[in-house]
Design an enzyme around this catalytic site. Sequence first.
Site, PDB file in Angstrom:
ATOM      1  N   ASP A  95      10.008   4.770   5.382  1.00 42.75           N
ATOM      2  CA  ASP A  95       8.881   4.699   6.185  1.00 42.75           C
ATOM      3  C   ASP A  95       8.049   3.320   6.261  1.00 42.75           C
ATOM      4  OD1 ASP A  95       7.511   5.426   3.893  1.00 42.75           O
ATOM      5  OD2 ASP A  95       6.077   6.674   5.229  1.00 42.75           O
ATOM      6  N   ASP A  98       5.104  -0.939   0.684  1.00 46.43           N
ATOM      7  CA  ASP A  98       3.681  -1.349   0.431  1.00 46.43           C
ATOM      8  C   ASP A  98       3.770  -2.220  -0.880  1.00 46.43           C
ATOM      9  OD1 ASP A  98       0.946  -1.805   0.356  1.00 46.43           O
ATOM     10  OD2 ASP A  98       0.421   0.360  -0.301  1.00 46.43           O
ATOM     11  N   LYS A 126       4.899  -4.119   4.865  1.00 51.54           N
ATOM     12  CA  LYS A 126       3.484  -4.312   4.723  1.00 51.54           C
ATOM     13  C   LYS A 126       3.480  -5.293   3.564  1.00 51.54           C
ATOM     14  CE  LYS A 126       0.452  -1.099   3.655  1.00 51.54           C
ATOM     15  NZ  LYS A 126      -0.530   0.002   3.820  1.00 51.54           N
ATOM     16  N   LEU A 148      -1.768   2.824   7.721  1.00 50.67           N
ATOM     17  CA  LEU A 148      -1.063   3.224   9.149  1.00 50.67           C
ATOM     18  C   LEU A 148      -0.446   4.621   8.822  1.00 50.67           C
ATOM     19  CD1 LEU A 148       1.220   0.080   9.614  1.00 50.67           C
ATOM     20  CD2 LEU A 148      -1.020   0.353  10.413  1.00 50.67           C
ATOM     21  N   ASP A 154       1.769   9.560   6.735  1.00 50.55           N
ATOM     22  CA  ASP A 154       0.791  10.379   6.812  1.00 50.55           C
ATOM     23  C   ASP A 154      -0.346   9.821   5.966  1.00 50.55           C
ATOM     24  OD1 ASP A 154       1.826  10.289   3.984  1.00 50.55           O
ATOM     25  OD2 ASP A 154       0.336  11.642   3.513  1.00 50.55           O
TER      26      ASP A 154
HETATM   27  P1  IMP Z   1       5.148   1.525  -2.454  1.00 51.20           P
HETATM   28  O1  IMP Z   1       5.891   2.187  -3.744  1.00 51.20           O
HETATM   29  O2  IMP Z   1       3.644   1.148  -2.917  1.00 51.20           O
HETATM   30  O3  IMP Z   1       5.782   0.440  -1.643  1.00 51.20           O
HETATM   31  O4  IMP Z   1       4.689   2.740  -1.703  1.00 51.20           O
HETATM   32  C1  IMP Z   1       5.470   3.309  -0.584  1.00 51.20           C
HETATM   33  C2  IMP Z   1       4.901   4.454  -0.146  1.00 51.20           C
HETATM   34  O5  IMP Z   1       3.407   4.747  -0.109  1.00 51.20           O
HETATM   35  C3  IMP Z   1       5.441   4.868   1.341  1.00 51.20           C
HETATM   36  O6  IMP Z   1       6.593   5.568   1.219  1.00 51.20           O
HETATM   37  C4  IMP Z   1       4.597   5.720   1.737  1.00 51.20           C
HETATM   38  O7  IMP Z   1       4.733   6.963   1.499  1.00 51.20           O
HETATM   39  C5  IMP Z   1       3.159   5.126   1.192  1.00 51.20           C
HETATM   40  N1  IMP Z   1       2.325   4.379   1.931  1.00 51.20           N
HETATM   41  C6  IMP Z   1       2.259   2.986   1.598  1.00 51.20           C
HETATM   42  N2  IMP Z   1       1.335   2.337   2.729  1.00 51.20           N
HETATM   43  C7  IMP Z   1       1.102   3.482   3.556  1.00 51.20           C
HETATM   44  C8  IMP Z   1       0.431   3.326   4.780  1.00 51.20           C
HETATM   45  O8  IMP Z   1      -0.060   2.341   5.350  1.00 51.20           O
HETATM   46  N3  IMP Z   1       0.490   4.602   5.613  1.00 51.20           N
HETATM   47  C9  IMP Z   1       1.021   5.638   4.876  1.00 51.20           C
HETATM   48  N4  IMP Z   1       1.790   5.880   3.751  1.00 51.20           N
HETATM   49  C10 IMP Z   1       1.626   4.624   3.195  1.00 51.20           C
HETATM   50 MG    MG Z   2       3.331   9.051   2.085  1.00 50.23          MG
END
Ligand code: IMP
Ligand code: MG
Length: 174
Positions: A95, A98, A126, A148, A154
């Site tokens: 989705d 981050d 993002k 978001l 969520d």
């Molecule tokens: P990462 O490991 O930090 O890249 O995190 C990714 C996961 O964090 C995604 O699969 C989402 O479940 C959650 N996440 C990160 N940013 C958002 C956001 O803006 N809205 C909702 N979920 C997010």
């Molecule tokens: Mg999530």
Amino acid sequence: MKKIVLSRQEIANRVRELGQMITRDFAHDELLLIGVLNGAFIFTADLARAIDLPLQVDFIRVASYGSGSSSSGTITFTKDVERPVGGKKIVLVEDIIDTGRTIARLQQHFLQSGAAGVHICALIDKKERREVAVHPDYAGFAVAEGFLVGYGLDFAEQYRNLPDVYHLENPEHP
Ligand code: IMP
Ligand code: MG
């Protein structure tokens, strides 16, 4: 308070384009789409229908422990895929990227499992909090910042069912 940032029409148009790119790029491969639950469940369903190739679909679920609006470094697999991945060209469907930790860990996992290739398709890239250098092969939208929700995304398991994507102004106190 939440403000719309991606309308259902913009999303539908972009998902169609992503599907066309993947259709062109994997025309001669055994394609396996792996959706990352729960956030990518809607995106995976729409993307699969936008790809005009024989393909398989599977899902993986990971948990990352952290506060409601950010992930931590620790990622555990809570549901593995059920299809064999050896020799397959995998497109990981996520989705939102981050920090990049989740998708980087998953990419490494499937490469170690013998996949022929592991590509990344993220609805939203993002970049503000990126900690691991990952670049999605297919990205729907680049968003600079903010939390978001909607279209699968969520906050504390709420808002996944909204057809559009919104910016949640104060995630800890929605
Ligand atoms: P990462 O490991 O930090 O890249 O995190 C990714 C996961 O964090 C995604 O699969 C989402 O479940 C959650 N996440 C990160 N940013 C958002 C956001 O803006 N809205 C909702 N979920 C997010
Ligand atoms: Mg999530």
